[in-house]
Design an enzyme around this catalytic site. Sequence first.
Site, PDB file in Angstrom:
ATOM      1  N   GLY A  31      21.158  65.442  28.810  1.00  0.00           N
ATOM      2  CA  GLY A  31      19.938  65.074  28.080  1.00  0.00           C
ATOM      3  C   GLY A  31      20.167  64.120  26.925  1.00  0.00           C
ATOM      4  N   LEU A  32      19.112  63.929  26.182  1.00  0.00           N
ATOM      5  CA  LEU A  32      19.096  62.963  25.075  1.00  0.00           C
ATOM      6  C   LEU A  32      20.215  63.230  24.067  1.00  0.00           C
ATOM      7  CD1 LEU A  32      17.608  60.797  23.371  1.00  0.00           C
ATOM      8  CD2 LEU A  32      16.041  62.586  22.623  1.00  0.00           C
ATOM      9  N   GLY A  92      22.585  65.970  24.341  1.00  0.00           N
ATOM     10  CA  GLY A  92      23.783  66.443  25.041  1.00  0.00           C
ATOM     11  C   GLY A  92      24.657  65.300  25.541  1.00  0.00           C
ATOM     12  N   TYR A 116       6.259  75.983  22.281  1.00  0.00           N
ATOM     13  CA  TYR A 116       7.616  75.472  22.075  1.00  0.00           C
ATOM     14  C   TYR A 116       8.158  75.942  20.735  1.00  0.00           C
ATOM     15  CZ  TYR A 116      11.405  72.090  21.949  1.00  0.00           C
ATOM     16  OH  TYR A 116      12.640  71.497  21.879  1.00  0.00           O
ATOM     17  N   LYS A 170      11.407  78.299  20.107  1.00  0.00           N
ATOM     18  CA  LYS A 170      12.561  77.788  19.362  1.00  0.00           C
ATOM     19  C   LYS A 170      12.836  78.648  18.124  1.00  0.00           C
ATOM     20  CE  LYS A 170      14.384  74.094  21.263  1.00  0.00           C
ATOM     21  NZ  LYS A 170      15.814  73.984  21.533  1.00  0.00           N
ATOM     22  N   LYS A 201       5.686  51.944  27.887  1.00  0.00           N
ATOM     23  CA  LYS A 201       4.351  51.309  27.924  1.00  0.00           C
ATOM     24  C   LYS A 201       4.441  49.828  27.555  1.00  0.00           C
ATOM     25  CE  LYS A 201       1.695  55.444  27.032  1.00  0.00           C
ATOM     26  NZ  LYS A 201       0.961  56.271  26.090  1.00  0.00           N
ATOM     27  N   ASP A 249      -3.925  62.574  17.664  1.00  0.00           N
ATOM     28  CA  ASP A 249      -2.928  62.159  16.668  1.00  0.00           C
ATOM     29  C   ASP A 249      -1.870  63.242  16.474  1.00  0.00           C
ATOM     30  OD1 ASP A 249      -3.377  59.614  15.783  1.00  0.00           O
ATOM     31  OD2 ASP A 249      -4.671  60.180  14.105  1.00  0.00           O
TER      32      ASP A 249
END
Length: 300
Positions: free
Chosen positions: A9-10, A12, A124, A128, A175, A256
Site C-alpha cells: 500500500g501507500l 507500506g 473508520y 482505528k 481527474k 466538503d
Amino acid sequence: MKLITGAGGLIGSTLKGDIIINGRSDLDLRNTEETFKFFKEKSPDTVIHTAAKVGGLGANMAYMSDFYIDNVLINSNVLEASRRSGVKKLISLLSTCIFPDNVEYPLTEFKVQEGEPHDSYLDYAYAKRVLVVRCRAIFNQHGLRYQCVIPTNVYGPNDNFSLTDGHVLPSLIHKCYLAKRSNKDFVVWGTGKPLREFIYSKDVGRLVDSLLLCEHSFDSLILSNSVEMPISHVAEEISRCMGFKGSIVYDKSKPDGQHRKPTSNARLKKILPNFDFTPFEEGLSETVDWFIRNYESCRK
Ligand code: GDP
C-alpha cells in the site's frame, strides 16, 4: 525480524521488512485463526501495521458498515497475534480522521477520545480508535508498550487513484489527467475551501524507521508538518505539475466533509527535532510523475 502488514500500500510500500504481507492474497488479516498461525510461524520481533480497508470521503460514506467490521477485525487480530507471538515492538498507522469533529484545535495526542468523530468517518474512526484502546489495554495488562502513529493526509506513489473512492489528492491527480487528455474541465468536489495537512508517504516511512530506533516510550504520536492548505491550492498545484491549462471547476453539489483538522506536531518535534519534511511541491511532482508512468497498472 521485521514484519510489514499492508506492504503493497501507500505507506507500506515505503518500508523495508523481512516478512511481507502485501495484501489479502498473502494473508487475510480479518481471519483470526490464520493470522495467529502466521504470526506464530514467522515469529517477528517487530511489526509495522499499515494494513487497513481505506478510502476517501466517497468510499467511507458508501461502505460504512464494511469499513467498520473489516478494520476492527484486522486491528484486533494483528495486535493480539503480535502479543501472543512475542512481538516486542509494534507501530500501528492511524489517521487524523479518528479525532473528534467538535474539538478545540490544534489536534493533539490527548484529544483522540474527546468526542464523536465526523459523521462521514464514524466507521473508520471508531475502528482505528480500537488500536489506541487495545494498545493501552495490552500495556496495562502485559506491560508491552505497542505504539500508534497518526499521520495527517498521506499521499504518494502506490496510492488508490480511484475517481470515486480515493482520497482527495490521488483522485484529483487522476481527474486532472483525464481532463487534460480529453480537453475538459477539471472538476473538484465541494467548494475547494476545506483545509488539510498533507504528508508525503516517503516521509512517513522515514519517520517510522527513525521511531523504531529511538527509545521514546510514547503511546501515540501525530506525524505532521503542521502546514495547512486549501483543497483549491492542491487542485492548482496538480494542474501545474500535470501541465493542465484548462479550467478548474468546483462541484458544490458534492460534500466538503470536515472543514479542517489542524494538528500540533509538538510531541514529534520533541522526539525527532531534526526531521526534514519533503516540500509539498517536490512530493506532489514525484507522485504525478509516478501516476503518469504507471497509469495502466496502478490502482484506480
Ligand atoms: P479527508 O481529508 O479524510 O476528509 O478525506 P479526503 O482525502 O477524501 O478529502 C476530502 C476533502 O477533499 C473534502 O473537502 C472534499 O470535498 C475534497 N475533495 C475535492 N475533490 C475530491 C475528490 O475528487 N475526491 C475526494 N475524496 N475528495 C475531494
